[in-house]
Each structure stands twice: as C-alpha cells, then as structure tokens.
Write an enzyme that holds these catalytic residues in place. Sequence first.
Site, PDB file in Angstrom:
ATOM      1  CB  THR A   1      -0.543 123.228 -35.420  1.00 46.09           C
ATOM      2  OG1 THR A   1      -0.015 122.917 -34.675  1.00 46.09           O
ATOM      3  CG2 THR A   1      -0.797 125.344 -35.532  1.00 46.09           C
TER       4      THR A   1
ATOM      5  CG  ASP B   1       2.677 118.727 -30.178  1.00 44.46           C
ATOM      6  OD1 ASP B   1       3.168 120.524 -29.595  1.00 44.46           O
ATOM      7  OD2 ASP B   1       2.994 117.945 -30.707  1.00 44.46           O
ATOM      8  CB  SER B   2      -0.038 114.828 -33.057  1.00 40.09           C
ATOM      9  OG  SER B   2       0.848 115.443 -33.757  1.00 40.09           O
ATOM     10  CB  SER B   3       5.262 115.413 -30.508  1.00 36.29           C
ATOM     11  OG  SER B   3       4.654 116.490 -30.239  1.00 36.29           O
TER      12      SER B   3
ATOM     13  CB  THR C   1       0.655 118.050 -38.713  1.00 38.10           C
ATOM     14  OG1 THR C   1       1.460 119.344 -38.369  1.00 38.10           O
ATOM     15  CG2 THR C   1      -0.454 118.553 -39.436  1.00 38.10           C
ATOM     16  CG  ASP C   2       4.510 117.540 -35.388  1.00 33.41           C
ATOM     17  OD1 ASP C   2       4.325 118.259 -36.192  1.00 33.41           O
ATOM     18  OD2 ASP C   2       4.705 118.222 -34.525  1.00 33.41           O
TER      19      ASP C   2
ATOM     20  CB  THR D   1       3.485 109.913 -45.589  1.00 30.35           C
ATOM     21  OG1 THR D   1       4.783 109.990 -44.396  1.00 30.35           O
ATOM     22  CG2 THR D   1       4.938 110.415 -46.432  1.00 30.35           C
TER      23      THR D   1
ATOM     24  CD  GLN E   1      17.086 104.280 -45.416  1.00 33.53           C
ATOM     25  OE1 GLN E   1      17.592 105.870 -45.931  1.00 33.53           O
ATOM     26  NE2 GLN E   1      18.108 103.683 -44.661  1.00 33.53           N
TER      27      GLN E   1
END
Length: 338
Positions: free
Chosen positions: A12, A57-59, A89-90, A160, A270
């Site tokens: 971003t 895009d880091s995804s 950031t993803d 995270t 989790q």
Amino acid sequence: MSRILLLHTGGTIGMTKTENGYQPDGEYFRQAVFHMDSLKKADMPEWDFMETETLLDSSRMKVKDWNMIGSVIAEHYKDYDGFVILHGTDTMAYTASALSFMLKGLNKPVILTGSQIPLCETRSDGRDNLITSMMIAGEGKVREVCIYFGGLLLRGNRATKYSAEGMQAFVSPNWPPLATAGISIQYNESAFLQHRSEKFELRPFADIPIGVLKVFPGIRFELFESVIAGRLKGVVLETFGAGNIPDDEGLLPLLKKAEENGTVLTVCSQCVQATVDMSTYEAGSALRKAGAVTGHDLTTEAAVAKLYYLFSVYNDAGSVKFNMERDIRGELTSRIEL
Ligand code: ASP
C-alpha cells in the site's frame, strides 16, 4: 555516517489509485521518496534506493519472492549498515519470519515497514513508518529482522497482522516490543536477540508443500485427509487454547498415516496469546502421542516459515521435528520440558 539500502517490493505504501483500486506504482513512489525533504536531513543515514522487478500487493508474495528479497540483502550485505524493506502489510509478518530464518548469522538491522494508507494520500502513515524505520536501520542498535509499524518495533518472527483498519496494524503477542517510538526512540535491549558468533549466510527456501488447518467444533477430520495425511511435508494445526483438538474418531488413523508419510504436524494455537502444552489436557495428549510437535508460542506465520526453512535444510522429518520445537532465531519461548 551509516549507509542503508531501501528496497521497495510493493504494498500500500507505494500504491496509487486506479479504476480497479490501489496498485503498486513504482514511478510515483520513487519520485516521492527522492523528493522527501526529511530523508535528506543530517540526522538521517545515507541511503540508496532499489526496487524489485515486479512490485507486488503482498497477498501475491510467494516463496521465490522471499528468496529474491533475501538474495538482495545477501548480495549487498557488506555494502550497507542496515536494510529497510518496503512491503505490503498483508503478508509482512510471513516475509519477516521467512527472512529471519533465511538470513543465518544476521548481524545488521533488517526493518520491514509499509503503511495502511498510501503515501500519496494526505493522511498517510507511510511517512513516519518510512522515516523511523530508516533511523532505526541507520542506528544499528537492533540487529535482527524486525517490523516497524505505528510506533512499535517488533521482532519479525513474533509479529502478526492484527488490524486492517487501525494505524497499529501489528502486534507481537508473545514477545515484548524491541522499541517504542514516541518523542524519542526507546529501545528495550533486554528483548533483543542474543547473537551467536555465526558467519552470515543466505539459506534460500525450497518451495516445499506446506499447509495450515484451523480446527473447529464439528470438524470431520476424514474430510481433511489430503491435508493431514496427503502430500504435504509440513502442516500447521491451529488448535484450541493450549493445544486441544476435538475427539473425532477419524483423527487418530490420519495422524498415524501422516507420521508414516513423514509429514511434520506442528501444533499451534488459535489464541493469539498462547503457549501450546499438549500435556495439559487429555484433549491434547493424543496429538503428542501420535508424534505431532509443539509449536510452543509460535505465530502461524513463523511456524509456516520455519517449516519451509527446516525442510530446505534437512532431508529427514526427524531433524525437522527436533528443530521445530527448539528456538533458532528467537521465534519461540519454550515453557515445557521437551
Ligand atoms: N494489500 C496490501 C498489501 O499487503 C495491504 C497493505 O499493504 O497494507 O500489499
């Protein structure tokens, strides 16, 4: 005067608006960085700028992209006192974890940063994230892979992504911040990684089949046979609480098959803030007995990166299991006797 390398990989921070939404814009970002007066001030380190061939895009980051970022750092390791990696950031916490394992014997700062709002927008958080990351990299006090974001410097393999909305996008639930940046940058030296005197070397990852499975009430494990006992070499099981799992009768035969296949099952939680101890409850001990390894307080991101790393270094599941449970780069704290 220290000298650092800025490496723009996408995300971003360097995006501009298109009719299909924000997209990386190398030309815009390069111009913006070169024209930013703050980066020319006397209290900033000297810097050079590079960008990856394809800004992502880091995804969309893959193992080959981690290897490429690692190889840029390794190639220029001797030329710079520190590195700032501009990244989306993803998947920043995955890349930071991967680099922490890949850069063996690292003794210089590698700071990943980015922003929630693009630099081209008036309210962008990118400006401070970039400037402060560069200062931290130039100061050279912290010599490990970190994420700097929203005033916090976090160990990369402990971080995270926590928020897709707020400017404080990352947390480090099981390890304290390495620094906080308020009016001044306050380092928390007791949290820094203790350095072993190892030679620096790049250990690129092989593109190993890895999987992540999040358990849920009512899970029918036999439907996930191909995940747990199929062709994956390593699986991160995101279990409940301290490492508990539902008692579905389909589970044990699958665990046995996974063990026979040499698949390494790593038990994580989790809960964001947790340490796995499979001996606490009967509901977790079946996993231990079946040969699953404890991920202690590893984040899923660090567990995934560590599986890639260990399977790239060792050929046998036994060595991967042994090292998976032990601290290699400050990524876990063991509170139980192994
Ligand atoms: N989708 C973006 C990325 O990870 C999000 C961001 O950078 O904040 O590249």
